[in-house]
Design a protein around this motif. Structure first.
Motif, mmCIF file in Angstrom:
data_model
loop_
_atom_site.group_PDB
_atom_site.id
_atom_site.type_symbol
_atom_site.label_atom_id
_atom_site.label_comp_id
_atom_site.label_asym_id
_atom_site.label_seq_id
_atom_site.Cartn_x
_atom_site.Cartn_y
_atom_site.Cartn_z
ATOM 1 N N LEU A 193 -12.304 8.325 26.962
ATOM 2 C CA LEU A 193 -11.172 7.553 27.492
ATOM 3 C C LEU A 193 -11.610 6.476 28.469
ATOM 4 N N GLN A 221 -2.518 9.970 26.627
ATOM 5 C CA GLN A 221 -3.849 9.699 27.207
ATOM 6 C C GLN A 221 -4.305 8.277 26.883
ATOM 7 N N PHE A 271 -7.661 11.913 21.173
ATOM 8 C CA PHE A 271 -6.839 11.899 22.383
ATOM 9 C C PHE A 271 -5.369 11.808 22.017
#
Ligand SMILES: C[C@](O)(C(=O)O)[C@H](CC(=O)O)C(=O)O
Ligand SMILES: [Mg+2]
Length: 307
Positions: A200, A231, A227
């Protein structure tokens, strides 16, 4: 019935507006026109046409063997059955910069809302495999500029994908990706697809360095973890694609069904997992066609016809 009532330019404008809203848009990959109907019915924001799916569908590896005509033809079939915007994978643009300009116009004619163009060398490969190579920055920029120059509808979205992250490990690979993404946006790309982000924080680094929307590729069995939409949205992504998800599921189900037929001599055990005839008919709008038939086919001039 007969599907999309929205014109391609209206879908493009709607896609631009949705992107500007700041919400993250979810685009599952349609492996055929019928699955695009399902994607729309389930409330997604757009439809993705994946090069990996298109080549797999033809029984080919995803190494740039498909032609512009094949991809545009399939994209047109998919785009015409949905009111949602369709984003198409144009691989490396199907040739040199001049060809890229023609690719953009062909995709406009196919009625799609936008396409992405990557900076891999030919033969290209899946962005989540090792051993990829990219062209130099000058060539990558020329591809994007040719795409922008070739565009006739200013709302057609030209997204630049960079595969450079996968060519160098660690911090250096990420830095290269951020620098290249910036240069491609400066060259006129409306959005950036940073391929093979490791986590991320990498999406965040790319998104925060750019003023244009960033796409996250949630392909399974790849380099990125899977994800959640939340997110990815929090990390600054504005589009998420699930390119091969539906095909993988459908093929998994097909394999299990064939195994069941082999083992049991009947498909009885898996009928409960199937889409029913009624649901299929709903998706292709049999009722609408029936209505059309009775309203138009049996119409007699002079009658006060009620729909
Ligand atoms: C997004 C992608 O370009 C595609 O063609 O769908 C592929 C997906 C995949 O092979 O898993 C990619 O290169 O990531
Ligand atoms: Mg692809």
């Amino acid at each position: 019935m007969l599907f999309s009532r929205e014109t391609p330019s209206a879908k493009r404008r709607a896609f631009r507006e949705a992107l500007a809203s700041g919400e993250i848009l979810r685009l599952p990959g349609a492996f055929n026109p019928l699955s695009a109907r399902l994607i729309e019915d389930k409330g997604f924001d757009g439809v993705y046409v994946s090069g990996a799916v298109l080549s797999a569908d033809l029984g080919l590896p995803d190494i740039g063997l498909t032609t512009l005509s094949e991809v545009a033809g399939r994209a047109a079939q998919i785009a015409r059955v949905t009111d949602l915007p369709t984003l198409v994978d144009a691989d490396t643009g199907f040739g040199e910069p001049m060809n890229v300009a023609r690719t953009v116009q062909t995709m406009e004619d196919a009625g799609v809302a936008g396409m992405h163009l990557e900076d891999q060398v030919n033969p290209k490969r899946c962005g989540h495999l090792d051993g990829k190579e990219v062209v130099g920055l000058g060539d990558a920029v020329r591809r994007v500029r040719a795409a922008v120059d070739g565009r006739r509808d200013p709302d057609f979205l030209i997204m630049a994908r960079t595969d450079v992250r996968g060519t160098e490990p660690g911090e250096r690979g990420l830095r290269l990706a951020v620098d290249r993404a910036k240069a491609l946006a400066d060259a006129g790309a409306d959005a950036i697809f940073p391929e093979a982000m490791a986590d991320l924080s990498e999406f965040e680094a790319v998104a925060s360095a750019l003023d244009v929307p960033v796409l996250a590729n949630m392909t399974e069995f790849g380099k990125s973890e899977l994800f959640t939409v939340k997110q990815l949205g929090d990390a600054g992504a504005r589009i998420v694609i699930y390119p091969v998800t539906l095909l993988r599921m459908a093929m998994g189900a097909a394999e299990r069904t064939l195994d069941t037929l082999n083992a049991e001599g009947t498909q009885n055990a898996v009928v409960g997992d199937m889409q029913t005839r009624a649901r299929l008919y709903e998706l292709v709008d049999y009722a609408g066609y029936n209505h059309f038939d009775s309203a138009v086919f049996t119409y007699e001039p002079g009658q006060n016809h009620q729909h």
